[in-house]
Motif scaffolding. Structure first.
Motif, PDB file in Angstrom:
ATOM      1  N   ASP A  33      28.331  34.132  11.032  1.00 56.71           N
ATOM      2  CA  ASP A  33      26.989  34.264  11.585  1.00 56.71           C
ATOM      3  C   ASP A  33      27.039  33.989  13.070  1.00 56.71           C
ATOM      4  O   ASP A  33      28.021  33.531  13.624  1.00 56.71           O
ATOM      5  N   ALA A 123      14.935  33.045   3.363  1.00 56.81           N
ATOM      6  CA  ALA A 123      15.865  32.525   4.367  1.00 56.81           C
ATOM      7  C   ALA A 123      17.292  32.561   3.850  1.00 56.81           C
ATOM      8  O   ALA A 123      17.582  32.101   2.745  1.00 56.81           O
ATOM      9  N   GLY A 124      18.185  33.149   4.647  1.00 56.79           N
ATOM     10  CA  GLY A 124      19.587  33.231   4.294  1.00 56.79           C
ATOM     11  C   GLY A 124      20.001  34.482   3.558  1.00 56.79           C
ATOM     12  O   GLY A 124      21.198  34.734   3.391  1.00 56.79           O
ATOM     13  N   GLY A 144      12.554  34.395   7.665  1.00 56.27           N
ATOM     14  CA  GLY A 144      13.715  33.536   7.601  1.00 56.27           C
ATOM     15  C   GLY A 144      13.406  32.248   8.342  1.00 56.27           C
ATOM     16  O   GLY A 144      12.244  31.903   8.584  1.00 56.27           O
ATOM     17  N   LYS A 147      17.635  28.481  11.477  1.00 55.53           N
ATOM     18  CA  LYS A 147      18.988  28.182  11.016  1.00 55.53           C
ATOM     19  C   LYS A 147      19.466  29.164   9.953  1.00 55.53           C
ATOM     20  O   LYS A 147      20.675  29.351   9.793  1.00 55.53           O
ATOM     21  N   LYS A 148      18.542  29.767   9.219  1.00 54.09           N
ATOM     22  CA  LYS A 148      18.902  30.711   8.162  1.00 54.09           C
ATOM     23  C   LYS A 148      18.071  31.989   8.298  1.00 54.09           C
ATOM     24  O   LYS A 148      17.114  32.206   7.561  1.00 54.09           O
TER      25      LYS A 148
END
Length: 395
Positions: A33, A123-124, A144, A147-148
């Motif tokens: 990522d 998210a993610g 999202g 962070k994700k």
């Protein structure tokens, strides 16, 4: 150009992700990522611009003095639009880093599967679009997180289209935030990619073409998004006057329809390293009401313009326009306009290279006493009237 830009008003989200950015726009689709690591490829060459000594205030805290008494006063209706002159290095800190798509958690191969994935993403999630034609007005309102983020990735052979240049939005982030879209093709819609009230969205390495109006539009309080490394071409097939490549904000004539008669605060967006050609209107239109964005490292070709007369219209405040390369315009390379009192102020032009081949200037500041700054490291050839309407600055 001004004109209707349909879609609902959404709440504005906030992003706190700031990272270091280089000029390596195109990246692979496999791997880790995004990170806050600096990209290893060379940064745009604006090293000739003077930087302040360590003991001086940060350039972002420097405000140019008023040039004349026409500067907006604190009692002006648009006093809130006043903003500081940006730093020449602001392009180095985009709100979304260059990213790689992680391993897919969902793979889609039909239009129904794609829309279902957009409807249920969380998210993610990492959505992989297999090669093929996907017809529909694809939309998501899912979020999202910083962070994700949610990933939407595919190769050029994965083609999203609305089906006709009067067919609506090919891809709509409608109140959705923290997405990463990479690699695939968007075409054959009234509008290509629309972002409404979106924050922290990264659009990267996409092909957007054969569009009825504008290719990419960030609107209704869309903030801290990055449009990076896109190839944009062949816009304005429905209405040439609306055929911009990238459109930031909302025209004042539409504020009452979309933003409660207030300026559209689509602020702090970065447009980096894109190649824009074949547009019937401007390559980039920065509307009144927007602040603090960056337009850097892009390549513009205005030879197809029938409605616009500059590659870039700047009507917002506090924008950095740096290290872009443009060729072929009907009149000017860049045009700064004060559509409303207090807008079109304190923008900085640095290290742009302009081969205008037109009747005007490389940088046409139409209101000369508006605290806009054109550095002398901007270069120009084939502009009938020369570099700029104001004295260039050496620092």
């Amino acid at each position: 150009m001004n004109g209707p830009k349909g879609g609902p008003l959404m709440a504005v989200a906030v992003l706190g992700l700031v990272v270091t950015f280089g000029a390596g726009w195109a990246v692979g689709q496999n791997g880790s990522d995004e990170t806050s690591q600096a990209v290893s490829t060379p940064a745009p060459d604006i090293t000739s611009v003077a930087t302040p000594a360590a003991t001086t205030p940060d350039p972002d805290d420097t405000v140019l003095p008023a040039e004349t008494s026409t500067q907006p006063s604190d009692s002006d209706d648009y006093a809130a639009s006043r903003i500081k002159l940006p730093s020449v290095d602001k392009w180095k800190t985009p709100p979304v880093a260059v990213f790689r798509c992680p391993k897919a958690t969902v793979t889609v191969s039909t239009s129904d599967q794609l829309q279902r994935a957009l409807d249920t993403a969380k998210a993610g999630t990492s959505i992989r679009i297999a090669d093929g034609l996907y017809t529909g007005k694809f939309r998501t309102s899912r979020d999202g997180t910083a962070k994700k983020p949610i990933y939407l990735c595919g190769g050029r052979g994965a083609v999203l289209e609305a089906g006709a240049v009067k067919g609506g939005y090919s891809l709509h982030f409608d109140g959705a935030s923290y997405w990463r879209a990479n690699g695939f093709t968007v075409r054959n819609g009234q509008k290509g990619i629309m972002v409404d009230a979106g924050t922290g969205i990264g659009l990267q390495n996409l092909l957007v073409e054969q569009i009825g109006d504008e290719a990419v539009h960030l609107r209704t309080g869309s903030t801290k998004n990055v449009v990076r490394g896109l190839t944009i071409r062949d816009t304005g097939r429905r209405k040439p006057q609306y055929g911009e490549g990238v459109y930031i904000g909302t025209a004042e004539s539409n504020w009452c329809e979309y933003t409660d008669c207030q300026p559209d605060p689509s602020n702090d967006n970065f447009v980096l390293g894109n190649t824009i050609s074949g547009t019937t209107a401007e390559s980039v239109d920065i509307k009144e009401g927007t602040k603090g964005g960056v337009l850097s490292g892009n390549t513009f070709n205005g030879s197809a313009m029938t409605e616009g007369d500059s590659w870039v219209d700047v009507k917002g405040n506090g924008w950095l326009i740096s290290n872009n390369t443009g060729t072929s315009s009907r009149a000017d390379g860049y045009k700064v306009l004060e559509i409303l009192d207090g807008w079109g102020w304190r923008n900085l032009f640095a290290a742009n290279r302009s081969t205008v081949k037109g009747s005007g200037y490389a940088v046409n500041v139409t209101k000369r006493h508006s605290d806009n700054v054109v550095l002398c490291d901007n270069t120009v050839t084939s502009a009938a009237k020369g570099l700029t309407t104001i004295d260039c600055s050496r620092k």
